[in-house]
Design an enzyme around this catalytic site. Structure first.
Site, PDB file in Angstrom:
ATOM      1  N   HIS A  37       7.347 -63.295  -4.879  1.00  0.00           N
ATOM      2  CA  HIS A  37       7.667 -63.114  -6.303  1.00  0.00           C
ATOM      3  C   HIS A  37       6.820 -64.047  -7.173  1.00  0.00           C
ATOM      4  O   HIS A  37       6.300 -63.646  -8.207  1.00  0.00           O
ATOM      5  CB  HIS A  37       9.142 -63.452  -6.576  1.00  0.00           C
ATOM      6  CG  HIS A  37      10.122 -62.630  -5.812  1.00  0.00           C
ATOM      7  ND1 HIS A  37      10.847 -63.128  -4.761  1.00  0.00           N
ATOM      8  CD2 HIS A  37      10.512 -61.332  -5.959  1.00  0.00           C
ATOM      9  CE1 HIS A  37      11.664 -62.184  -4.293  1.00  0.00           C
ATOM     10  NE2 HIS A  37      11.472 -61.083  -4.991  1.00  0.00           N
ATOM     11  N   GLY A 148       5.079 -55.955  -5.542  1.00  0.00           N
ATOM     12  CA  GLY A 148       4.434 -56.343  -4.293  1.00  0.00           C
ATOM     13  C   GLY A 148       4.213 -55.140  -3.388  1.00  0.00           C
ATOM     14  O   GLY A 148       5.081 -54.275  -3.271  1.00  0.00           O
ATOM     15  N   LYS A 150       4.381 -55.068  -0.315  1.00  0.00           N
ATOM     16  CA  LYS A 150       5.288 -55.015   0.828  1.00  0.00           C
ATOM     17  C   LYS A 150       6.181 -53.791   0.686  1.00  0.00           C
ATOM     18  O   LYS A 150       6.467 -53.102   1.650  1.00  0.00           O
ATOM     19  CB  LYS A 150       6.156 -56.281   0.903  1.00  0.00           C
ATOM     20  CG  LYS A 150       6.812 -56.436   2.276  1.00  0.00           C
ATOM     21  CD  LYS A 150       8.114 -57.182   2.198  1.00  0.00           C
ATOM     22  CE  LYS A 150       9.245 -56.215   1.977  1.00  0.00           C
ATOM     23  NZ  LYS A 150      10.521 -56.817   1.698  1.00  0.00           N
ATOM     24  N   GLN A 154       8.011 -48.109  -2.725  1.00  0.00           N
ATOM     25  CA  GLN A 154       8.583 -48.398  -4.046  1.00  0.00           C
ATOM     26  C   GLN A 154       7.484 -48.400  -5.113  1.00  0.00           C
ATOM     27  O   GLN A 154       7.669 -47.859  -6.207  1.00  0.00           O
ATOM     28  CB  GLN A 154       9.285 -49.753  -4.022  1.00  0.00           C
ATOM     29  CG  GLN A 154       9.772 -50.207  -5.394  1.00  0.00           C
ATOM     30  CD  GLN A 154      10.603 -51.470  -5.294  1.00  0.00           C
ATOM     31  OE1 GLN A 154      11.796 -51.424  -5.057  1.00  0.00           O
ATOM     32  NE2 GLN A 154       9.965 -52.621  -5.464  1.00  0.00           N
TER      33      GLN A 154
END
Lengths: 282, 282
Positions: A37, A148, A150, A154
């Site tokens: 973050h 992100g 990762k 999304q």
């Protein structure tokens, strides 16, 4: 650094920035912040004048048997980390500021790209993501928003949403931040006990081995099976090991890039990771 | 008056207005303008500095067996009417400006209040409305948007959408504009032949008679049945005759206001109307 807990308060805080045409950057989070973050906030600081970080554990993106209630909340620590990294405004609303009517009767569904991977394992999850992201974008009205890689799927959902709903925000996706041993940083890593934490890097290791195997000509299906076996042997229960194109389409023989996706559980902790691999071309 | 056909062109046209904090009003239409639309533009002119009218026959709000292909297009006339009424910008994009990917993979569903009335008769219609309205609001970014109460359920859906997605626009709903004989103005009235046009005002007449009956103490179910009989006798095929509260909830015995809703067909032309009735209280 200011903290705002209401939609009106945030609007007031941003009014000057908006009227003086400052560039507003936005990093939506569910708190329990880690270096992943913080790297997004640093990225935002580079290209924006004012950086807003939201901390909101969004109930609508958790399934009924998921970890909404137990999702780690760490306000004091998050707040200090955000001061240190130069965040300008924390937006930390209570649930009733965001969902003013219960139950929520409006749904947003990005179809197709949510019908694979985590969309299958977590029914309704991406509808919840689509709704909260749309709401937060409309509340914050940022020029840029940071996510992100990762959470690859999304990011794809959010980009699709921006395109399909004509949201006026640019999405910046940043590389996954990893621990030294390769484990992708995630708030859910905190659920792991010592033994599980020691095993967890197997995900990334198996992805990197898969990349090597693809580069030396092993066929994709065999490579995916290799990841699965590594994970099972390490003690994971595997949710999925799959490959799609960077646009989340099924891989064709002519594709020159693939993304390898893994979701697997250690005990009750579900971890995800992915690796974008450029294939050698003949 | 300017005409813009692209999203970028419209943004450029509105840039000065936006940066000088002019109030932007927006009237979304599907063209084939009548006095109902023009009254909305006049309303917008009263409270806004710049008025944008969109003309876009939105394919996603028509069902497969509905009148998308035949929906009346009348560009020259619409354009002249909008000049006359003082519209500042017409936004008339081709379909591919609005739906850049086909098929559209993002859906917005306002549930509950779309599961009655036209939501039942026209499956998917309000999803199409929700999507196009969200897109147009994000493209135009108006301060105010204007809708006619003839489409009562549509107004409710749009208001819900604004609330649930935190869209920063205020919705102004204006009274239905009617022909002298009471027929609610609608682009679809143009489909009626002379005989049908003569019968069409029965809808409003039966609604007004129903209001009278409610005021003199007739019970609601009987009143609704009265409307249905009037319509059938006049030659309509009735889609629905129902009553809900102004918030589209089922009517309770304690309610002091109801809205009467009618949808009925003359030949292949489907007409809708509604009347907000204050009940006498003891």
């Amino acid at each position: 650094m200011k903290t705002e807990t209401t939609v009106h308060g945030l609007a007031a805080s941003l009014q000057t920035a908006r009227s003086t045409k400052k560039l507003i950057g936005f990093v939506p989070t569910m708190g329990n912040l880690h270096e992943g973050h913080l790297s997004l906030v640093r990225e935002a600081k580079k290209i924006c004048d004012v950086v807003v970080v939201s901390i909101f554990v969004n109930p609508t993106q958790f399934g009924p048997n998921e970890d909404f209630e137990n999702y780690p909340r760490s306000w004091e620590q998050d707040s200090q980390l955000l001061v240190d990294v130069g965040c300008d405004i924390i937006f930390a609303p209570p649930v009733e500021q965001i969902y003013t009517t219960q139950p929520v009767i409006t749904r947003i569904q990005v179809t197709e790209i949510t019908e694979i991977l985590c969309g299958l394992s977590r029914p309704g999850h991406f509808d919840g993501v689509a709704l909260i992201v749309t709401k937060l974008f409309n509340i914050v009205q940022p020029h840029y928003a940071f996510f992100g890689q990762k959470d690859f799927q999304q990011v794809a959902v959010v980009k699709q949403l921006v395109q399909d709903l004509n949201l006026s925000v640019e999405i910046i996706a940043s590389a996954t931040i990893r621990a030294e041993d390769g484990l992708a940083l995630s708030s859910r890593n905190g659920y792991l006990n010592d033994q599980e934490r020691a095993i967890a890097p197997t995900i990334y290791q198996s992805l990197r081995q898969a990349e090597q195997a693809l580069h030396t000509g092993t066929i994709l299906t065999e490579v995916l099976e290799g990841i699965r076996i590594s994970l099972l042997e390490a003690g994971f229960s595997v949710d999925y090991v799959e490959a799609f194109t960077p646009h989340l389409k099924p891989v064709q023989s002519t594709d020159t890039e693939v993304v390898l996706f893994v979701a697997a559980k250690l005990g009750t902790t579900r971890l995800i990771d992915n690796l974008h691999v450029k294939l050698m071309t003949a």
